[in-house]
Write an enzyme that holds these catalytic residues in place. Structure first.
Site, PDB file in Angstrom:
ATOM      1  N   CYS A  56       0.708  -1.255  -0.049  1.00 42.30           N
ATOM      2  CA  CYS A  56       0.118   0.092  -0.034  1.00 42.30           C
ATOM      3  C   CYS A  56       0.664   1.481  -0.051  1.00 42.30           C
ATOM      4  O   CYS A  56       0.340   2.274  -0.585  1.00 42.30           O
ATOM      5  CB  CYS A  56      -1.019  -0.135   1.180  1.00 42.30           C
ATOM      6  N   HIS A 268      -2.167   0.909   7.268  1.00 45.94           N
ATOM      7  CA  HIS A 268      -2.386   0.994   6.071  1.00 45.94           C
ATOM      8  C   HIS A 268      -2.065   2.569   5.429  1.00 45.94           C
ATOM      9  O   HIS A 268      -2.444   3.394   6.185  1.00 45.94           O
ATOM     10  CB  HIS A 268      -3.696   0.486   5.730  1.00 45.94           C
TER      11      HIS A 268
END
Length: 391
Positions: A56, A268
């Site tokens: 990510c 994330h």
């Protein structure tokens, strides 16, 4: 020391000299990423999606560059910075010596190697126009540091938040990538200034420092220190989602209209933007690859309540359980369903020997229809429907 925030690579020690790399492994499924093409500000623009456990940090950065048209997966422009853009006070310009990666507009899959090449070219394009020795040496050092960090983008970055501001992070070498590309890095894990005991316990510490403080306070003989450690621990437990209401308010106020940045939460990294005063996260889940109406996801609450929007930030149609969008209802089908419901009600009345439907109140008809529909979807035993009022 202390737990690191962010996604860290499971291979090798966290820090120290780089160890010799093993021979390159054969390509894995996660080394390939599907490209979703959207219409962004009137231009056909690619967005790189990710499957489970994808890199990510790399995708969040590359998608910003794609949305800014600094990198191109299609067209004849190759990689080109935005004219007049400013990075670290410099005016970037294309580097004629940098390889230009050009992919056709119908590109559907991109490899991690191609993404790293795009990113590397964009970083090299930040070379300052000023040819003074000091700036050139500084640029060369920044490039050297960045190239050391780049491989981590595909495995994870170690970032360490501070709870005092949405842009407050402990400076680590990983941050130089964001600085060099002039990409803001945000989080929303802030302590509420209206809770003085938490402010006192957390202070200006980073996450790692706060974890160390909690451990130290628990072992202290001073009751006040023990109490302060408990307050700090309760703060971490109560805000385990890593987004507080105060943080969301501050993030909304701090982000600039139309700005593209990276939002860090729960290990994330997401691409974030602000449109008409509201925050949105770019939807990169590969499950929505073929859903053109699902591009952004709103970020307006701390409890996960959100809604999907299209590229113009208009609310998308409701999604079915299988992820497919539900088309707007057809009026003809709706009328047909009404007629069928009426016939069901008429049949019920005749079976029960009651008056014709014309004598049935709307409430009674609605209850019978609801009961009939419930029986169709719940064949197993269930409590009887509430009795109808006496005629």
């Amino acid at each position: 020391p202390g737990q690191q925030e962010g996604v860290s690579s499971p291979e090798g020690p966290p820090g120290g000299s780089p160890e010799p790399q093993p021979p390159p492994a054969p390509p894995r499924a996660q080394d390939f990423y599907c490209v979703k093409w959207i219409t962004w500000k009137g231009e056909r623009t690619p967005v790189v999606t990710q499957s489970e456990n994808g890199p990510c940090p790399l995708l969040a950065i590359i998608n910003i560059l794609l949305l800014q048209w600094k990198a191109s997966l299609g067209g004849s422009g190759g990689l080109s910075p935005i004219p007049g853009g400013r990075i670290l006070g410099w005016s970037p310009h294309p580097c004629s010596g940098c390889p230009q990666v050009k992919l056709p507009p119908q590109k559907e899959v991109v490899t991690a190697e191609e993404l790293m090449a795009h990113l590397g070219n964009c970083i090299l394009a930040t070379q300052p126009r000023d040819t003074s020795e000091g700036l050139q040496l500084n640029f060369q050092q920044n490039i050297s540091d960045t190239m050391t960090v780049l491989p981590k983008l595909s495995t994870g970055l170690d970032v360490n938040v501070r709870f005092t501001g949405v842009s407050d992070f402990e400076y680590t070498p990983e941050c130089i990538v964001f600085d060099l590309l002039n990409i803001p890095l945000y989080h929303g894990w802030l302590v509420d200034p209206q809770i003085p005991e938490q402010v006192q316990a957390v202070g200006k510490l980073s996450y790692n420092q706060l974890v160390e403080k909690i451990i130290t306070c628990k072992q202290a003989s001073d009751s006040s220190l023990v109490s302060e450690g408990l307050v700090a621990e309760q703060f971490l437990e109560a805000t385990a989602s890593q987004l507080t209401f105060h943080g969301l308010c501050e993030l909304t106020a701090r982000a600039r209209e139309g700005e593209l940045g990276v939002f860090f939460r729960n290990n994330h990294f997401s691409t974030i933007t602000k449109h008409k005063g509201h925050l949105y996260l770019l939807v990169t889940d590969q499950g929505f690859l073929h859903e053109e109406g699902v591009v952004w996801e709103s970020l307006h609450s701390v409890d996960g309540d959100s809604c999907f929007c299209d590229t113009e930030f208009h609310l998308s149609h409701a999604l079915g359980k299988d992820g497919a969008t539900v088309a707007p209802p057809d009026p003809r089908l709706q009328q047909r369903q009404v007629d069928q419901d009426y016939m069901v009600a008429l049949s019920l009345q005749q079976q029960q020997g009651q008056d014709p439907p014309s004598m049935l109140s709307d409430l009674e008809l609605a209850r019978q229809l609801q009961h009939e529909e419930y029986q169709q979807h719940h064949p197993h035993p269930h409590p009887a429907a509430p009795p109808l009022p006496a005629q």
